[in-house]
Design an enzyme around this catalytic site. Sequence first.
Site, PDB file in Angstrom:
ATOM      1  CB  CYS A  66       0.780 -59.089  62.449  1.00  0.00           C
ATOM      2  SG  CYS A  66       2.497 -58.775  62.909  1.00  0.00           S
ATOM      3  NE  ARG A  68       6.460 -55.374  63.757  1.00  0.00           N
ATOM      4  CZ  ARG A  68       7.677 -54.913  64.034  1.00  0.00           C
ATOM      5  NH1 ARG A  68       7.874 -53.616  64.199  1.00  0.00           N
ATOM      6  NH2 ARG A  68       8.707 -55.744  64.128  1.00  0.00           N
ATOM      7  CB  VAL A 104       7.489 -61.119  67.939  1.00  0.00           C
ATOM      8  CG1 VAL A 104       8.273 -62.309  68.468  1.00  0.00           C
ATOM      9  CG2 VAL A 104       6.096 -61.097  68.556  1.00  0.00           C
ATOM     10  CD  GLU A 146       7.385 -64.570  64.964  1.00  0.00           C
ATOM     11  OE1 GLU A 146       8.475 -64.428  64.361  1.00  0.00           O
ATOM     12  OE2 GLU A 146       6.845 -63.685  65.635  1.00  0.00           O
TER      13      GLU A 146
END
Length: 611
Positions: free
Chosen positions: A2, A50, A53, A80
Site C-alpha cells: 500500500c 490500499r 493482497v 507484509e
Amino acid sequence: MCGIAGWVDYDCDLNGARPIVQAMTDTMALRGPDAQGIWIDRHAALGHRRLAVIDLEGGVQPMCAAEDNRAIACLTYSGEVYNFVELRDALRKRGHAFRTKSDTEVVLHAYLEWGDACAEHFVGMFAFAIWDVREQQLVLIRDRFGVKPLFYQPFGHGVLFGSEPKAILAHPDVRARVGLDGLRQVLTAGRLPGCAIYDGMHEVKPGYVVRVSRGGITERRYWKLEAREHTDSLVVTIETVRAHLDRIVQQQTVSDVPLCSLLSGGLDSSAITALADRVMRRRAHSPVRSYSVDFPDRGMAFVPDPLRGTSDTPFVHEFVKEVHTHHTEVVLEPEQLGDSGVRRAVVDALDANWNVGSDLYPSLYLLFDALRKHSTVALSGEAADEVFGGYQWFHLPEAINAPQLPWLRDFPGLGHVLSKDLVEALRLPEYQADMYAQLTAATPSLPGENSTEKRMRELCFLALTSWLPVLLDRKDRMSMAVGLEVRVPFCDHELAQYVFNTPWSMKTFDGREKSLLRAACDDVLPEAILKRTKSPYPATQDPGYERLLQRQMAARLANPSPMMQQTFDLNALRGISGNPVGKVSISNDRIDLDQALVLIDWLERYDVERV
C-alpha cells in the site's frame, strides 16, 4: 502492499485540513489502487491507499483499535508481515480478539501488546505509522532492511510523512528544495541511512522506530547486523541456508491474489522460482507463473560486455524446459524504453532521476506493467548478491583493496558533463570518501578476525547497507508504480544475519561466487544454471536506443533551459551526443546521455529549488 501518508501537528486542529490530507493521500494512488481511507483525530491525520493482497474484505485502513467505543490507536500500514498467523495465535493467548484475517490487524494488536517493540516480533517488509491516542504520539516503524520506504519531514509543531516524498511535497506549504547534499545523493550510486534528497526531509532508517510527541522527535534502533562467531560446519551451514530458504519461500508464497516469480536464468531468481514452484504445486497443484525480460536481437548475436558475460535467454529457456513453470517472456523494443511517457512515469515514481545503469529503470517498469496484467504479487531474487557475495568486486583484488565504495568502479557518475561551477561546489570525491569512511566505521567485527575475513565482512556490510538500498528502492518504486507487490525472500533478516557471519572462506568454498547458495539449491536447478557466472539485470544492446537518446538530447540542446545551462557543461553534452554509435551499444556515452536526460527532466518537472 500500500501507500501511506499523514500529518501530525500539536498546534493545529487537523479536522479542517482534510482536503490537504486527501491530496497527500492521492499521490499514493498507484501504490494502492484498490481502496482509500482517511482518519483524523484533531492533531493527527492518517491517509491510506490500499493494494489488497491478504484478506481482501477485512484489511480496510486506516484501522483503529477501540476501548469503550473510543479509539485508542490507529494504524496506516504498508507491507507484509509473513509470520502474522503465528503472531495472531500468540496474541489470542494473551487475550486479544480479532475481527479480520488480515496481517494489518495483527500489526495493530501487536503494538497494543508490545508498544514499539512489536517490530522485533515481525518477519517481513513493512513501513507503518500508528497514532497512539492515549499517549498523543505518532510512531513510525520501518523494516530491518528498508524494503518498504518511509519518509518524514518536521513541519510546524509536528511532522508530515509518506511512503514517498511526493506525499510530503503535496502539502501546499512544502517546496521541492534540494541542497548540495541532496544533489550529491542524486549523483552518487549508494546511500547513507536516513538521508533524503529533499531539503528538510528524512528517511526512517531501516531497523528504526521514530517517535513524534509534543516534546519533539526521537529515534530508536531495534535491529542491526551483528558480528557473531560462526561455529557450524560447512555441511551444517549449507543445510541451514536451505532450511531458511524453504521456510522463507513457504511464508512468502502466501497470497489471496495471483502470485508469480521473476526469472532471469541466473542463480538467484532461478533458486527462488524453483522453490516457489515446488510450494505452489503442493499447495495449489499448479506450477508457478514465471516472467523474464528480453530484447529483440535484430539478427545480431549477444556480445559480452564488462558486466554481462552471457545472455539470459538461453538459461531461462533451459530452466523452463526442466522445471516446467508457466512462463511468459516480455520482449521490449528500444522505442518503448525511450518513450517519453514511460520515462516520465519512472521519474514520477522515483521523485528523482535514476543514477544507476541506462535503460534498467524503464525496462523494469515495463516488465512489471506487463506482468501486473496477470499477477498482483511477484517474488524476486534481489539481495542474494549482497547476502552471499556475488558481485565481481567481491572477487577482484583491485576492488577489494581500494579504499572506496567498490561499485563506483562500475557507476562513475556524471561529473564529467556537469558545469564546472557545480562540480567544484559538489566535491563528489570528498563526499564519496566520507560515505565510505562512515559506513566502514560502522561495520561490526569479531575480536581476532584475520585481515582477509575482516575486510570481506566490511565489503558485505557496505553492500547490505549502502548498495542494496539503491536496488530495493528501484524495485519498490518501479513495481508500486503499476500496483504490483514485489517480495524479496533474500532480505529475510534471519537468513541475512546467519550468512553475514559465515566466514568468507566458506562463502567461496568451491572457488566461486555464492558457493553456499549454489550448494543449498543444487537439487532444484539445472546444471547449466549452477555453472553460470554472475550476470546483472540485462540491458538492450540495440544501437537504436542510443540513437534515440542522441535525438532527445539534440532537441534539448537546441533550446537549453536556464536549469539545464546551470547544471551541465553543454559542450560536453554536445560531444557525447554527437559521437558515432557502434553496431552493438551499451557505451559510456549511452549511460551518460540517459542519466543526463532524466536528471534535467526531474529538476525541471519538479521545479526543484536549488539551495
